[in-house]
Motif scaffolding. Structure first.
Motif, PDB file in Angstrom:
ATOM      1  N   ARG A  19     -40.376 -11.601  47.032  1.00 32.91           N
ATOM      2  CA  ARG A  19     -39.519 -11.430  48.208  1.00 32.91           C
ATOM      3  C   ARG A  19     -40.207 -10.612  49.291  1.00 32.91           C
ATOM      4  NH1 ARG A  19     -35.676  -8.691  50.955  1.00 32.91           N
ATOM      5  NH2 ARG A  19     -33.862  -9.899  51.612  1.00 32.91           N
ATOM      6  N   ALA A  20     -40.917  -9.558  48.894  1.00 33.33           N
ATOM      7  CA  ALA A  20     -41.587  -8.713  49.888  1.00 33.33           C
ATOM      8  C   ALA A  20     -42.599  -9.520  50.692  1.00 33.33           C
ATOM      9  CB  ALA A  20     -42.267  -7.533  49.199  1.00 33.33           C
ATOM     10  N   GLU A  21     -43.339 -10.409  50.003  1.00 28.06           N
ATOM     11  CA  GLU A  21     -44.317 -11.248  50.700  1.00 28.06           C
ATOM     12  C   GLU A  21     -43.619 -12.238  51.631  1.00 28.06           C
ATOM     13  OE1 GLU A  21     -44.348 -10.622  47.483  1.00 28.06           O
ATOM     14  OE2 GLU A  21     -46.182  -9.435  47.255  1.00 28.06           O
ATOM     15  N   GLN A  22     -42.487 -12.803  51.169  1.00 24.60           N
ATOM     16  CA  GLN A  22     -41.734 -13.732  52.012  1.00 24.60           C
ATOM     17  C   GLN A  22     -41.238 -13.037  53.277  1.00 24.60           C
ATOM     18  OE1 GLN A  22     -38.976 -15.084  48.728  1.00 24.60           O
ATOM     19  NE2 GLN A  22     -39.262 -17.039  49.738  1.00 24.60           N
ATOM     20  N   VAL A  23     -40.695 -11.827  53.108  1.00 24.72           N
ATOM     21  CA  VAL A  23     -40.178 -11.074  54.250  1.00 24.72           C
ATOM     22  C   VAL A  23     -41.297 -10.767  55.231  1.00 24.72           C
ATOM     23  CG1 VAL A  23     -39.170  -8.868  54.962  1.00 24.72           C
ATOM     24  CG2 VAL A  23     -38.198 -10.113  53.016  1.00 24.72           C
ATOM     25  N   ALA A  24     -42.428 -10.328  54.713  1.00 26.61           N
ATOM     26  CA  ALA A  24     -43.555  -9.986  55.580  1.00 26.61           C
ATOM     27  C   ALA A  24     -44.036 -11.210  56.366  1.00 26.61           C
ATOM     28  CB  ALA A  24     -44.697  -9.406  54.749  1.00 26.61           C
ATOM     29  N   ALA A  25     -44.032 -12.386  55.708  1.00 22.22           N
ATOM     30  CA  ALA A  25     -44.475 -13.604  56.389  1.00 22.22           C
ATOM     31  C   ALA A  25     -43.482 -14.048  57.464  1.00 22.22           C
ATOM     32  CB  ALA A  25     -44.657 -14.721  55.360  1.00 22.22           C
ATOM     33  N   LEU A  26     -42.211 -13.783  57.249  1.00 25.96           N
ATOM     34  CA  LEU A  26     -41.180 -14.216  58.198  1.00 25.96           C
ATOM     35  C   LEU A  26     -41.006 -13.252  59.370  1.00 25.96           C
ATOM     36  CD1 LEU A  26     -38.423 -15.408  55.695  1.00 25.96           C
ATOM     37  CD2 LEU A  26     -39.717 -16.859  57.263  1.00 25.96           C
ATOM     38  N   ALA A 305     -25.194   2.435  53.991  1.00 21.82           N
ATOM     39  CA  ALA A 305     -26.488   2.576  53.320  1.00 21.82           C
ATOM     40  C   ALA A 305     -27.621   2.178  54.267  1.00 21.82           C
ATOM     41  CB  ALA A 305     -26.535   1.704  52.071  1.00 21.82           C
ATOM     42  N   PRO A 306     -28.797   2.759  54.107  1.00 22.35           N
ATOM     43  CA  PRO A 306     -29.956   2.272  54.882  1.00 22.35           C
ATOM     44  C   PRO A 306     -30.186   0.792  54.601  1.00 22.35           C
ATOM     45  CG  PRO A 306     -30.455   4.357  53.794  1.00 22.35           C
ATOM     46  CD  PRO A 306     -29.146   3.892  53.244  1.00 22.35           C
ATOM     47  N   ARG A 307     -30.704   0.091  55.594  1.00 21.42           N
ATOM     48  CA  ARG A 307     -30.913  -1.357  55.482  1.00 21.42           C
ATOM     49  C   ARG A 307     -31.956  -1.700  54.415  1.00 21.42           C
ATOM     50  NH1 ARG A 307     -27.043  -1.624  57.804  1.00 21.42           N
ATOM     51  NH2 ARG A 307     -26.595  -2.297  55.690  1.00 21.42           N
ATOM     52  N   ASP A 308     -31.764  -2.858  53.805  1.00 22.34           N
ATOM     53  CA  ASP A 308     -32.750  -3.430  52.901  1.00 22.34           C
ATOM     54  C   ASP A 308     -33.925  -3.953  53.738  1.00 22.34           C
ATOM     55  OD1 ASP A 308     -33.883  -4.278  50.580  1.00 22.34           O
ATOM     56  OD2 ASP A 308     -32.319  -5.714  50.050  1.00 22.34           O
ATOM     57  N   ASP A 309     -34.957  -4.441  53.069  1.00 21.88           N
ATOM     58  CA  ASP A 309     -36.106  -5.011  53.783  1.00 21.88           C
ATOM     59  C   ASP A 309     -35.741  -6.414  54.250  1.00 21.88           C
ATOM     60  OD1 ASP A 309     -38.554  -5.415  54.867  1.00 21.88           O
ATOM     61  OD2 ASP A 309     -39.631  -5.628  52.959  1.00 21.88           O
ATOM     62  N   LEU A 310     -35.577  -6.581  55.557  1.00 25.82           N
ATOM     63  CA  LEU A 310     -35.144  -7.844  56.143  1.00 25.82           C
ATOM     64  C   LEU A 310     -36.105  -8.243  57.256  1.00 25.82           C
ATOM     65  CD1 LEU A 310     -31.358  -6.898  56.404  1.00 25.82           C
ATOM     66  CD2 LEU A 310     -32.402  -8.412  54.690  1.00 25.82           C
ATOM     67  N   PRO A 311     -36.458  -9.512  57.350  1.00 23.74           N
ATOM     68  CA  PRO A 311     -37.511  -9.908  58.301  1.00 23.74           C
ATOM     69  C   PRO A 311     -37.098  -9.833  59.765  1.00 23.74           C
ATOM     70  CG  PRO A 311     -36.593 -11.844  57.209  1.00 23.74           C
ATOM     71  CD  PRO A 311     -36.038 -10.647  56.511  1.00 23.74           C
ATOM     72  N   TRP A 312     -35.796  -9.755  60.043  1.00 25.74           N
ATOM     73  CA  TRP A 312     -35.365  -9.637  61.436  1.00 25.74           C
ATOM     74  C   TRP A 312     -35.285  -8.179  61.881  1.00 25.74           C
ATOM     75  CZ3 TRP A 312     -33.231 -12.822  57.803  1.00 25.74           C
ATOM     76  CH2 TRP A 312     -32.207 -12.289  56.998  1.00 25.74           C
ATOM     77  N   LEU A 313     -35.607  -7.240  60.980  1.00 22.67           N
ATOM     78  CA  LEU A 313     -35.750  -5.843  61.366  1.00 22.67           C
ATOM     79  C   LEU A 313     -37.218  -5.586  61.714  1.00 22.67           C
ATOM     80  CD1 LEU A 313     -33.504  -4.086  58.689  1.00 22.67           C
ATOM     81  CD2 LEU A 313     -32.881  -4.915  60.963  1.00 22.67           C
ATOM     82  N   PRO A 314     -37.466  -4.705  62.667  1.00 22.02           N
ATOM     83  CA  PRO A 314     -38.840  -4.557  63.163  1.00 22.02           C
ATOM     84  C   PRO A 314     -39.833  -4.048  62.127  1.00 22.02           C
ATOM     85  CG  PRO A 314     -37.375  -2.904  64.133  1.00 22.02           C
ATOM     86  CD  PRO A 314     -36.503  -3.881  63.433  1.00 22.02           C
TER      87      PRO A 314
END
Length: 367
Positions: A19-26, A305-314
């Motif tokens: 998931r981390a790699e997917q988020v980073a790519a997006l 809660a603090p946000r999860d790792d999401l690709p639309w966050l900077p």
């Protein structure tokens, strides 16, 4: 093939990205989308009701995306004339693409697929609601079929029925390849209506109409697709549920920004009658999904809660933010369990008499 050869073959297969790699790519893709601003994701605001044309509109709800946390603010207006509730301004075509992306597919596909696949009992109950009126339908079209899990479950009730699925995503094609539907149509329902005219004994729309940009056209398409004497099943969120008022923006069926229209049951009955249907059943207790309190508690926890790792966050969350998020969720487990128990053991029994049912279902016969 020997086990050694299989193992050697698997060694050379590329591993699926985590998931981390997917988020980073997006993230660069979303950064480019958001650099153009949010205005293009919305149609111009309207000053008339899309259901009855009245100009007497009032704001019912202002909220944000509580599930994906994509940027944007969303407004639901209510017509003071017919009580129809609708998103205003409504998502544009670009907005629909942006806000649906990575919800049912991509990042969200695996989780949503597991959720839908686990709801067999509900799907069977939906299918059984037709038995008193059409015990042996020849063919059935499920509109908004997703990956076809309803059709797969409905076969246990109607083993001799041919089930087709229609969806504007590739879900219908995936459902056909998986054998859950006999034929999967990837299309807009109104665009395919003439081709499907008088083609089915049954058409179902389970939590589909609220997603449509023009529900009146969808209902006209259903009338064309159902044979005379056939039946239409519709299930939608109930905007008159007391939970809609009690829980406010934390009520799950608002589901912004995906849900565009909320039709009071009297309005839908009248429109179906005008089209040439006769409503033969109206249900409120049966389609109630006992998740309101659990979902509201989760939304509240997730909001603080603090946000999860999401690709639309900077940027990704820091280690401290990850720890704080985990601690918040753990601290909220007792409240989540309480909400779950109340939903299942208390509210479910009294949802209908107390006006808490979060959905209604109509069965209508085409005359």
């Amino acid at each position: 093939m020997s086990n050694d050869r299989k193992n050697r073959t698997h060694e050379h297969e590329p591993a699926s990205p985590g998931r981390a790699e997917q988020v980073a790519a997006l993230r660069p893709v979303y950064r480019a989308d958001l650099a153009e601003g949010l205005d293009r994701f919305f149609e111009p605001p309207r000053d008339t009701c899309p259901w009855c044309g009245s100009t007497r509109l009032a704001t019912r709800l202002r909220t944000s995306d509580l599930i994906q946390h994509k940027p944007g603010r969303f407004v639901l207006d209510r017509c003071e004339g017919c009580r129809h509730t609708f998103q205003n301004p409504q998502l544009s075509e670009a907005g629909l693409e942006f806000y649906y992306r990575d919800f049912y597919d991509g990042l969200g596909e695996k989780q949503l697929a597991m959720t839908f696949a686990s709801r067999t009992k509900m799907y069977v109950q939906r299918a059984e609601s037709l038995v008193p009126f059409a015990p042996t339908p020849k063919d059935w079209l499920d509109v908004g079929t997703g990956h076809g899990h309803f059709c797969e479950a409905a076969r246990t009730v109607f083993p001799d029925t041919s089930f087709d699925g229609l969806d504007f995503t590739d879900g219908a094609e995936l459902a056909e390849r998986a054998g859950r539907v006999d034929h999967g149509h990837r299309s807009s329902f109104p665009e395919l209506a003439e081709q499907l005219a008088d083609g089915y004994d049954v058409v179902s729309m389970f939590h589909y109409l609220e997603h449509s940009t023009e529900p009146a056209r969808e209902l006209q398409a259903a009338y064309r697709a159902v044979r005379p004497g056939g039946h239409l099943l519709i299930e939608v969120p109930d905007p008159d549920s007391r939970y809609a008022r009690l829980l406010g923006r934390w009520w799950l069926p608002w589901l912004q920004p995906q849900h565009l229209h909320f039709v009071p049951v009297e309005n839908l009955r009248a429109r179906l009658t005008d089209l040439g249907f006769t409503v033969v059943a109206e249900q409120h207790a049966e389609p109630h999904d006992p998740v309101d309190l659990l979902a509201a508690v989760w939304f509240a926890l997730d909001a603080v809660a603090p946000r999860d790792d999401l690709p639309w966050l900077p940027v990704p969350p820091s280690r401290l933010q990850r720890i704080l998020r985990a601690m918040t969720v753990i601290a909220g487990i007792p409240a989540l369990l309480l909400g779950r128990l109340l939903d299942r053991l208390v509210v479910k029994r009294v949802a209908r008499p107390l006006g808490l049912s979060n959905a209604y279902r109509l069965v209508a016969r085409r005359d």
